[in-house]
Write a protein that holds these residues in place. Structure first.
Motif, PDB file in Angstrom:
ATOM      1  N   LYS A   7      87.103 160.567   1.668  1.00  0.00           N
ATOM      2  CA  LYS A   7      88.393 160.069   2.126  1.00  0.00           C
ATOM      3  C   LYS A   7      88.550 160.305   3.628  1.00  0.00           C
ATOM      4  CE  LYS A   7      89.734 159.560  -2.257  1.00  0.00           C
ATOM      5  NZ  LYS A   7      89.894 158.240  -2.913  1.00  0.00           N
ATOM      6  N   LEU A   8      89.321 159.430   4.252  1.00  0.00           N
ATOM      7  CA  LEU A   8      89.691 159.617   5.654  1.00  0.00           C
ATOM      8  C   LEU A   8      91.179 159.339   5.775  1.00  0.00           C
ATOM      9  CD1 LEU A   8      88.865 160.116   8.661  1.00  0.00           C
ATOM     10  CD2 LEU A   8      88.695 157.619   8.862  1.00  0.00           C
ATOM     11  N   VAL A   9      91.905 160.311   6.307  1.00  0.00           N
ATOM     12  CA  VAL A   9      93.344 160.151   6.516  1.00  0.00           C
ATOM     13  C   VAL A   9      93.617 160.204   8.008  1.00  0.00           C
ATOM     14  CG1 VAL A   9      95.651 161.034   6.001  1.00  0.00           C
ATOM     15  CG2 VAL A   9      93.800 161.312   4.322  1.00  0.00           C
ATOM     16  N   PRO A  23      92.564 158.163  20.409  1.00  0.00           N
ATOM     17  CA  PRO A  23      93.757 157.702  19.704  1.00  0.00           C
ATOM     18  C   PRO A  23      94.091 156.242  19.971  1.00  0.00           C
ATOM     19  CG  PRO A  23      94.133 159.883  20.620  1.00  0.00           C
ATOM     20  CD  PRO A  23      92.843 159.384  21.191  1.00  0.00           C
ATOM     21  N   SER A  24      93.924 155.798  21.215  1.00  0.00           N
ATOM     22  CA  SER A  24      94.243 154.401  21.525  1.00  0.00           C
ATOM     23  C   SER A  24      93.277 153.457  20.810  1.00  0.00           C
ATOM     24  CB  SER A  24      94.196 154.162  23.037  1.00  0.00           C
ATOM     25  OG  SER A  24      92.903 154.396  23.557  1.00  0.00           O
ATOM     26  N   GLY A  25      92.005 153.876  20.673  1.00  0.00           N
ATOM     27  CA  GLY A  25      91.039 153.077  19.919  1.00  0.00           C
ATOM     28  C   GLY A  25      91.412 152.991  18.455  1.00  0.00           C
ATOM     29  N   TYR A  26      91.849 154.107  17.892  1.00  0.00           N
ATOM     30  CA  TYR A  26      92.321 154.115  16.506  1.00  0.00           C
ATOM     31  C   TYR A  26      93.529 153.195  16.359  1.00  0.00           C
ATOM     32  CZ  TYR A  26      89.552 157.803  14.199  1.00  0.00           C
ATOM     33  OH  TYR A  26      88.557 158.532  13.583  1.00  0.00           O
ATOM     34  N   ASP A  27      94.469 153.307  17.309  1.00  0.00           N
ATOM     35  CA  ASP A  27      95.669 152.463  17.242  1.00  0.00           C
ATOM     36  C   ASP A  27      95.291 150.986  17.218  1.00  0.00           C
ATOM     37  OD1 ASP A  27      97.188 154.756  17.318  1.00  0.00           O
ATOM     38  OD2 ASP A  27      97.835 154.514  19.395  1.00  0.00           O
ATOM     39  N   HIS A  28      94.289 150.621  18.031  1.00  0.00           N
ATOM     40  CA  HIS A  28      93.845 149.229  18.082  1.00  0.00           C
ATOM     41  C   HIS A  28      93.246 148.806  16.744  1.00  0.00           C
ATOM     42  CE1 HIS A  28      92.070 145.500  19.511  1.00  0.00           C
ATOM     43  NE2 HIS A  28      90.902 145.911  19.032  1.00  0.00           N
ATOM     44  N   GLU A  29      92.335 149.617  16.214  1.00  0.00           N
ATOM     45  CA  GLU A  29      91.657 149.258  14.970  1.00  0.00           C
ATOM     46  C   GLU A  29      92.620 149.215  13.787  1.00  0.00           C
ATOM     47  OE1 GLU A  29      88.800 148.095  14.677  1.00  0.00           O
ATOM     48  OE2 GLU A  29      87.782 148.652  16.534  1.00  0.00           O
ATOM     49  N   LEU A  30      93.659 150.039  13.827  1.00  0.00           N
ATOM     50  CA  LEU A  30      94.602 150.122  12.716  1.00  0.00           C
ATOM     51  C   LEU A  30      95.800 149.199  12.899  1.00  0.00           C
ATOM     52  CD1 LEU A  30      94.538 154.001  12.239  1.00  0.00           C
ATOM     53  CD2 LEU A  30      93.460 152.297  10.751  1.00  0.00           C
ATOM     54  N   GLY A  31      95.824 148.467  14.023  1.00  0.00           N
ATOM     55  CA  GLY A  31      96.911 147.520  14.253  1.00  0.00           C
ATOM     56  C   GLY A  31      98.260 148.173  14.424  1.00  0.00           C
ATOM     57  N   LEU A  32      98.303 149.300  15.124  1.00  0.00           N
ATOM     58  CA  LEU A  32      99.551 150.043  15.258  1.00  0.00           C
ATOM     59  C   LEU A  32     100.422 149.593  16.424  1.00  0.00           C
ATOM     60  CD1 LEU A  32      98.347 153.680  14.435  1.00  0.00           C
ATOM     61  CD2 LEU A  32      99.524 152.045  12.952  1.00  0.00           C
ATOM     62  N   ALA A  33      99.919 148.710  17.276  1.00  0.00           N
ATOM     63  CA  ALA A  33     100.713 148.248  18.423  1.00  0.00           C
ATOM     64  C   ALA A  33     102.025 147.652  17.938  1.00  0.00           C
ATOM     65  CB  ALA A  33      99.927 147.216  19.222  1.00  0.00           C
ATOM     66  N   GLY A  34     103.123 148.122  18.495  1.00  0.00           N
ATOM     67  CA  GLY A  34     104.437 147.605  18.142  1.00  0.00           C
ATOM     68  C   GLY A  34     105.000 148.130  16.839  1.00  0.00           C
ATOM     69  N   SER A  35     104.276 149.026  16.162  1.00  0.00           N
ATOM     70  CA  SER A  35     104.728 149.541  14.867  1.00  0.00           C
ATOM     71  C   SER A  35     105.694 150.707  14.992  1.00  0.00           C
ATOM     72  CB  SER A  35     103.525 149.987  14.027  1.00  0.00           C
ATOM     73  OG  SER A  35     102.943 151.171  14.572  1.00  0.00           O
ATOM     74  N   GLY A  36     105.726 151.318  16.192  1.00  0.00           N
ATOM     75  CA  GLY A  36     106.529 152.516  16.360  1.00  0.00           C
ATOM     76  C   GLY A  36     105.802 153.789  15.977  1.00  0.00           C
ATOM     77  N   TYR A  37     104.502 153.671  15.666  1.00  0.00           N
ATOM     78  CA  TYR A  37     103.682 154.828  15.318  1.00  0.00           C
ATOM     79  C   TYR A  37     102.421 154.837  16.164  1.00  0.00           C
ATOM     80  CZ  TYR A  37     106.639 155.352  11.205  1.00  0.00           C
ATOM     81  OH  TYR A  37     107.720 155.513  10.376  1.00  0.00           O
ATOM     82  N   ALA A  38     101.883 156.031  16.405  1.00  0.00           N
ATOM     83  CA  ALA A  38     100.655 156.168  17.179  1.00  0.00           C
ATOM     84  C   ALA A  38      99.806 157.284  16.582  1.00  0.00           C
ATOM     85  CB  ALA A  38     100.967 156.476  18.643  1.00  0.00           C
ATOM     86  N   THR A  39      98.502 157.124  16.660  1.00  0.00           N
ATOM     87  CA  THR A  39      97.570 158.108  16.108  1.00  0.00           C
ATOM     88  C   THR A  39      97.652 159.419  16.861  1.00  0.00           C
ATOM     89  OG1 THR A  39      96.038 156.352  15.460  1.00  0.00           O
ATOM     90  CG2 THR A  39      95.130 158.577  15.678  1.00  0.00           C
ATOM     91  N   CYS A  40      97.624 160.531  16.132  1.00  0.00           N
ATOM     92  CA  CYS A  40      97.530 161.827  16.817  1.00  0.00           C
ATOM     93  C   CYS A  40      96.321 162.638  16.352  1.00  0.00           C
ATOM     94  CB  CYS A  40      98.818 162.632  16.690  1.00  0.00           C
ATOM     95  SG  CYS A  40      99.315 163.068  15.031  1.00  0.00           S
ATOM     96  N   VAL A  41      95.901 162.511  15.082  1.00  0.00           N
ATOM     97  CA  VAL A  41      94.766 163.278  14.579  1.00  0.00           C
ATOM     98  C   VAL A  41      94.298 162.613  13.287  1.00  0.00           C
ATOM     99  CG1 VAL A  41      96.181 164.874  13.215  1.00  0.00           C
ATOM    100  CG2 VAL A  41      93.981 165.663  14.113  1.00  0.00           C
ATOM    101  N   ALA A  42      93.063 162.901  12.895  1.00  0.00           N
ATOM    102  CA  ALA A  42      92.544 162.393  11.624  1.00  0.00           C
ATOM    103  C   ALA A  42      91.976 163.565  10.831  1.00  0.00           C
ATOM    104  CB  ALA A  42      91.472 161.337  11.853  1.00  0.00           C
ATOM    105  N   CYS A  43      91.724 163.330   9.544  1.00  0.00           N
ATOM    106  CA  CYS A  43      91.156 164.389   8.700  1.00  0.00           C
ATOM    107  C   CYS A  43      90.259 163.772   7.644  1.00  0.00           C
ATOM    108  CB  CYS A  43      92.263 165.199   8.044  1.00  0.00           C
ATOM    109  SG  CYS A  43      91.678 166.681   7.171  1.00  0.00           S
ATOM    110  N   SER A  44      89.003 164.220   7.603  1.00  0.00           N
ATOM    111  CA  SER A  44      88.060 163.796   6.571  1.00  0.00           C
ATOM    112  C   SER A  44      88.192 164.714   5.362  1.00  0.00           C
ATOM    113  CB  SER A  44      86.637 163.843   7.103  1.00  0.00           C
ATOM    114  OG  SER A  44      86.462 162.905   8.144  1.00  0.00           O
ATOM    115  N   VAL A  45      87.995 164.155   4.176  1.00  0.00           N
ATOM    116  CA  VAL A  45      88.207 164.902   2.938  1.00  0.00           C
ATOM    117  C   VAL A  45      87.078 164.575   1.960  1.00  0.00           C
ATOM    118  CG1 VAL A  45      89.839 165.430   1.090  1.00  0.00           C
ATOM    119  CG2 VAL A  45      90.691 164.565   3.285  1.00  0.00           C
ATOM    120  N   GLY A  46      86.512 165.598   1.344  1.00  0.00           N
ATOM    121  CA  GLY A  46      85.454 165.364   0.362  1.00  0.00           C
ATOM    122  C   GLY A  46      84.777 166.664  -0.013  1.00  0.00           C
TER     123      GLY A  46
END
Length: 212
Positions: free
Chosen positions: A78-80, A164-187
């Motif tokens: 998992k990736l959150v 974070p800006s690269g993540y925001d781009h890939e996740l389509g967060l522009a204009g959403s009011g949210y921005a990436t701050c950290v991620a966490c791998s799980v397994g």
């Protein structure tokens, strides 16, 4: 869980460097970890976050390209991605007050004073300060999530080595009011992850904990 069992789980936990891509987190355990995110505490209860579970292998590969090539992004089950509100507006506060009213059975009039306190606190900060405050709240959720995973003997690796800006781009967060701050791998760790057997190096309790 006993106090000793909790300490054992926290000692067992480490920032897993090598995940076994063939091992999956059981569905009931995964739902419990999602519950730990939903139930995470935040200042005033505002919950200034969204947690994005990334399952698409191609998207995760692109995110790995924005993570210094770290294999945890693609190899873990998992990736959150933890995102924070870029601001905290009166509309955000009203949404929370409406939810509080719905769940706890209080009228908007009864909650008016509380809403005013929250709005006053937030409006005294600049937009940048509010964003930074939201990011700090989101790290509380990350801590709860990782601790919950450790108690279930599920491995995690917090990932700040990301763009974070690269993540925001890939996740389509522009204009959403949210921005990436950290991620966490799980397994689950591989059997040959050398980091797992290294002693946990921490300062003595007497150096980091004081009583007054």
């Amino acid at each position: 869980m006993t106090p000793a069992e909790l300490t054992t789980a926290l000692n067992w936990r480490y920032a897993t460097k090598a995940f076994d891509p063939d091992k999956s987190v059981p569905e009931d355990a995964w739902q419990a970890l999602l519950d730990s995110l939903q139930l995470a505490p935040s200042s005033f209860g505002l919950q200034p976050w969204k947690f994005i579970v990334v399952s698409d292998p191609e998207l995760r590969q692109r995110l790995r390209g924005n993570s210094w090539g770290q294999a945890q992004v693609t190899d873990a089950d998992k990736l959150v991605v933890f995102t924070s509100r870029t601001d905290m507006t009166p509309e955000d506060i009203k949404r929370w007050i409406d939810r509080l009213s719905e769940v706890q059975g209080q009228s908007a009039e009864e909650l008016k004073g509380y809403a005013g306190i929250v709005e006053g606190f937030c409006q005294r900060m600049s937009p940048e300060a509010r964003h930074n405050w939201n990011v700090r709240q989101t790290y509380i959720a990350l801590g709860q999530f990782m601790t919950a995973a450790a108690t279930l003997k599920i491995d995690t690796c917090p990932l700040e080595g990301i763009d974070p800006s690269g993540y925001d781009h890939e996740l389509g967060l522009a204009g959403s009011g949210y921005a990436t701050c950290v991620a966490c791998s799980v397994g689950y760790r591989t059997d040959d992850d050398r980091s797992a057997s290294r002693p946990k190096a921490r300062f003595a309790k007497s150096e980091v904990i004081t009583e007054r």
